[in-house]
Every structure is written in structure tokens, then in C-alpha cells.
Design a protein around this motif. Structure first.
Motif, PDB file in Angstrom:
ATOM      1  N   GLU A 161       1.184   1.631  -3.718  1.00 34.08           N
ATOM      2  CA  GLU A 161      -0.088   2.105  -4.285  1.00 34.08           C
ATOM      3  C   GLU A 161      -0.249   3.621  -4.095  1.00 34.08           C
ATOM      4  O   GLU A 161      -0.625   4.348  -5.008  1.00 34.08           O
ATOM      5  N   TYR A 180       0.821  -1.222   0.000  1.00 33.20           N
ATOM      6  CA  TYR A 180       0.000   0.000   0.000  1.00 33.20           C
ATOM      7  C   TYR A 180       0.852   1.269   0.000  1.00 33.20           C
ATOM      8  O   TYR A 180       0.358   2.349  -0.329  1.00 33.20           O
ATOM      9  N   LEU A 182       1.552  -3.086  -9.658  1.00 28.96           N
ATOM     10  CA  LEU A 182       0.925  -3.443  -8.385  1.00 28.96           C
ATOM     11  C   LEU A 182      -0.044  -4.618  -8.502  1.00 28.96           C
ATOM     12  O   LEU A 182      -0.138  -5.460  -7.614  1.00 28.96           O
TER      13      LEU A 182
END
Ligand code: NDP
Length: 452
Positions: free
Chosen positions: A254, A251, A281
Motif C-alpha cells: 500500500e 501495508y 491491493l
């Protein structure tokens, strides 16, 4: 002797005593040194803290539980692991901190993590104390059924020590959504209570908060962005090196992409991947979250832009910012020197204590913005506290609302650390700022609550 040097000599004396009382706990001693070494100015300014023996009490956990965890593998063989829960400090709220399942776990590792957690949780401003737990169980290569039996056995002892008003565990290395599910199921079965607030990181359909899985990585990127903003820069167009390929790393990658930066690495304990085009990702999530595979599989499937480097460290790859997101002491002085040679501007810790003390000093001396984990990765526990709030109110918030709160909290933490560092004569030193700001909040609560 001035008051400040008196405080320094008291702290030196205390550190010697801590070393004597906690032999063979190098990670805990490292964390205690790192915090205590920055506290002299606040102890000089607030003599009432020393009079109340605050630091002496703070370094001793309120409670430490160690227990046997027997379980059977799929072939019926019996294994025995060791379980831990260290309930470090509850002056600000129920103990809060994750569970780590990794073969390196011992009491010293859990105490280091629990100690860090006290200050981190205080920085969130959300009324949570500090604790941590886990086991030396290694989930790698274990079937779902084996992980379930282990979690059930672990909770069969842990349940008597936790509760929504007492101690609220969550995930950490080796403990994600699957494990939290098994742990919650066993807690519910034993207690006959649907007590949502006893664990955080639950599934979104049964009491979990939206954005909790994303929160630590997203929060760390927001903290890095705030440090860059302070220097008149932003993340747009920056190249980033990220270590790890678990919850925090995924994350982080991301959020970097969402803010216009490009993460070119990820890693696991087998080595690292460098991907010139930037980490894909979708592919990384498929390999790590769905298949629970290794990062070399990512490189194999990605094609010519990606290369797997067995046993290497991502810090040798040139980048503008570095976000260590795997484990403690994964970035040493040589790694810091390599980052500096390649022109790194900011290092922000997604993992707990990933940079060694020598690396931190070198980065700070070289003018690199350095965000310590207890500030930079506090987004995870902050959203865990928001999960508890939603559970208490029997409601669930939209993803947008949770993310807005997370952004506000990370910016507040950045401002608090920045201002505290300036107030105590260490401008730009986020380590000092985070330690003193967290310490003051806990110390004031302990002072008010008497000698307990
Ligand atoms: P995960 O288990 O999801 O991922 C951990 C990653 O780090 C994996 O890629 C793993 O590789 C790697 N790793 C772990 N141990 C080692 C090691 N000894 N050597 C090399 N690589 C290693 O954990 P998280 O992403 O949740 O946690 C990562 C870090 O972030 C930890 O320091 C944790 O304490 C910290 N943190 C996590 C929070 C959270 O919300 N999850 C909150 C705040 C901090 P492999 O699979 O090969 O072991």
C-alpha cells in the motif's frame, strides 16, 4: 594485542560459550552472532561495558516462561500446544514484543525474536524493553471458535506474567486483530481490569491506535525511501518485489503505491504471485484478510496479468528494490545473487531476519543498500508504543498525527543508524549502525542500573 583485537577475542570466546549453553537454538545463535560480530569497535571504545559483563548479561533473558495450552476443537477433541513468553530485557522500559502463532515456534525462535526486539525497541527511543512470545499452535484452517478457545486458554496462563507496566505483548505471524481481541477479552475477564495498555494492536474502537495495522509495512517503505534518498534517488517509478501476503506485506504494498512505486509480487507458504500490472491491493485484502485464503486465488481472479508460481520464491523476479515481509531466512545467498544480477538497488527487511548472513554479506559487498529488520521494521513497535501512550492518557490521536510521528521516528532511526555506522568506521553499513546504536542505549541504561 590491541584493544580492538582483545574485544574481538573476548566476543569470540563469548559466542562459543553461548553456543554451548543454547544447543538446538539455531535461530537464536544466528541472531546473537549477527549482533555480537559487529560490537568489537564499541567494546574497544567503551571498556566499562566489558568490565560490567554487559554482553554476557544481555544474551541471557531476564525471564523465560513455558507453559501448557490445552484447548478443544469444534468436535470436542483435546489438543495440547506449548506457550512461550521470553522477557529478555527491561532496562529501557516494560518488555514489549509480539506473539507468534505458527507451528515452527519453539524456544529458540522466540529467543531470536526477543533478542532482536531489545535493539529494535531501543532504536525507537520510546522507552520499551524487549520480549517476545507465542505458541506452536497453527491457526490455518481453524474456525473462529477454535481460535477463540485457543486464545482464551493461552491467556489463562499468560495473564499472570504481563501488565501495562511489566510486559506488553502485540501481534506477529498468526496473531492479528482477531486474536488480540480474544486475548484482551480473556485478560479483562480474569483480572477484572480494563487495562488498555496491556496489549497493543487492539481494535480502533476499543483502545487501539489508528495506523497500528499499517505501521510496520509503512515504516519499512519509509526506511527504504530514506536509504535511497541517501544515494540521491527516490521510490517514484521503482519496481518492487515483496514476499508474504500478511499484515506487513499488505501495508508495504500500500505504501509503495502511495509513494509512486509498483509492487509486482506477493507470496505465502504455497508459492508466489507475479502481477505485471502491479498487485491489486483491494483484491489481495479480500483474499487474505476477509476470506483468509491462499495467493493462488488472487491469481485466478485477477486475470491475465497475474501468474501463480507454486513453491517458487519472489526473488527471481527482476526489481529495483526488495522488501522481504514473510519470515526468517526466506532470502538466501542464491536469492541475493539473483537480485543482484537483476540490478536491485536496495533490500529492506520488513520481516525479522529474513535474509541469511551469507545473503546479507553478499548484498553489502555488492554495494546494495541493506536495511536490517531491527531498524527497518521498527515502525510497528514504535506505533505500539504510541498506542500505549494514548492508552495512558486516555485519548486517541488522529491518523494524520500518528503517521507524522511514524515518519519522524523512521527518519530518526535511519539517521541514527547511518551516523553510528560512520562514527564506528563502517560507512553505509546499516547492520553495524543499528546494532551498535541499539546496544549503546541499552548498555548505558544497564550500566546505570547496576548488576541485576
Ligand atoms: P502474518 O501472519 O500477517 O503474515 C505472514 C505471511 O508470511 C503470510 O503470508 C505467511 O504465509 C507467510 N509466512 C509465514 N511463515 C512462513 C513460512 N515459514 N514460509 C513461507 N511463508 C511464510 O504476519 P506478519 O505480516 O505480521 O509478519 C511477517 C513478518 O514481519 C514476521 O517476520 C514478523 O516477525 C515481522 N514483523 C511483524 C510486525 C507486525 O507488526 N506484525 C512487526 C515487525 C516485524 P502463510 O499464511 O502461508 O503461512
Amino acid at each position: 594485542m590491541t584493544t580492538r583485537s582483545a574485544s574481538t577475542s573476548t566476543l569470540d570466546h563469548l559466542l562459543t560459550e553461548i553456543e554451548h549453553r543454547n544447543p538446538a537454538q539455531p535461530e537464536f545463535l544466528q541472531a546473537a552472532h549477527e549482533v555480537l560480530e559487529t560490537l568489537a569497535p564499541v567494546l574497544a571504545a567503551r571498556p566499562e561495558y566489558a568490565e560490567a559483563g554487559l554482553v554476557e548479561r544481555l544474551v541471557e533473558p531476564e525471564r523465560q516462561v513455558i507453559f501448557r495450552v490445552p484447548w478443544q476443537d469444534d468436535r470436542g477433541r483435546v489438543h495440547v500446544n506449548r506457550g512461550f513468553r521470553v522477557e529478555f530485557n527491561s532496562a529501557l522500559g516494560p518488555y514489549k514484543g509480539g506473539l507468534r502463532f505458527h507451528p515452527s515456534v519453539d524456544l529458540g525462535v522466540i529467543k531470536f525474536l526477543g533478542f532482536e526486539q531489545i535493539f529494535k525497541n531501543a532504536l525507537t527511543g520510546l522507552g520499551i524493553g524487549g520480549g517476545k512470545g507465542g505458541s506452536d499452535f497453527d491457526p490455518h484452517g481453524r474456525s473462529d471458535a477454535e481460535v477463540m478457545r485457543f486464545c482464551q486458554s493461552f491467556m489463562t496462563e499468560l495473564y499472570r506474567h504481563i501488565g501495562e507496566h511489566t510486559d506488553v505483548p502485540a501481534g506477529d505471524i498468526g496473531v492479528g486483530g482477531r486474536e488480540i481481541g480474544y486475548l484482551f477479552g480473556q485478560y479483562r475477564r480474569i483480572t477484572n481490569r480494563w487495562e488498555a495498555g496491556v496489549l497493543t494492536g487492539k481494535g480502533a474502537g476499543w483502545g487501539g491506535s489508528l495506523i497500528r495495522p499499517e505501521a510496520t509495512g509503512y515504516g519499512n517503505v519509509l526506511f527504504a525511501a530514506a536509504m535511497l534518498r541517501e544515494r540521491g534517488e527516490d521510490l517514484e517509478g521503482q519496481t518492487a518485489v515483496v514476499s508474504g501476503s500478511g499484515n506487513v506485506a499488505i501495508y508495504t504494498i500500500e505504501k509503495l503505491a502511495a509513494l509512486g512505486a509498483n509492487a509486482v509480487t506477493c507470496s505465502d507458504s504455497s508459492g508466489y504471485v507475479v502481477d505485471e500490472k502491479g498487485i491489486d491491493l483491494g483484491l489481495l485484502k479480500q483474499v487474505k484478510e476477509v476470506e483468509r485464503g491462499r495467493v493462488d486465488t488472487y491469481a485466478e481472479r485477477r486475470g491475465s496479468s497475474a501468474r501463480f508460481v507454486p513453491g517458487g520464491r519472489v526473488w527471481e523476479v527482476p526489481a529495483d528494490i526488495a522488501l522481504p515481509s514473510a519470515t526468517q531466512n526466506e532470502l538466501d545467498e542464491n536469492d541475493a545473487a539473483a537480485l543482484i544480477r537483476n540490478g536491485v538497488k536496495a533490500v529492506s527487511e520488513g520481516a525479522n531476519m529474513p535474509a541469511t548472513p551469507e545473503a546479507v554479506h553478499l548484498l553489502q559487498r555488492s554495494g546494495v543498500a541493506f536495511g536490517p529488520g531491527k531498524a527497518a521494521n521498527a515502525g510497528g513497535v514504535a506505533v505500539s508504543a504510541l498506542e500505549m501512550a494514548q492508552n495512558h492518557a486516555r485519548t486517541s490521536w488522529t491518523a494524520a498525527r500518528v503517521e507524522e510521528e511514524l515518519t519522524r521516528i523512521m527518519n530518526d532511526i535511519h539517521t541514527t543508524c547511518h551516523e553510528t555506522a560512520e562514527r564506528y568506521g563502517a560507512p553505509g553499513d546499516y547492520v553495524t549502525g543499528a546494532n551498535i546504536a541499539g546496544f549503546e542505549r541499552v548498555a548505558d541504561a544497564m550500566l546505570a542500573q547496576g548488576v541485576i
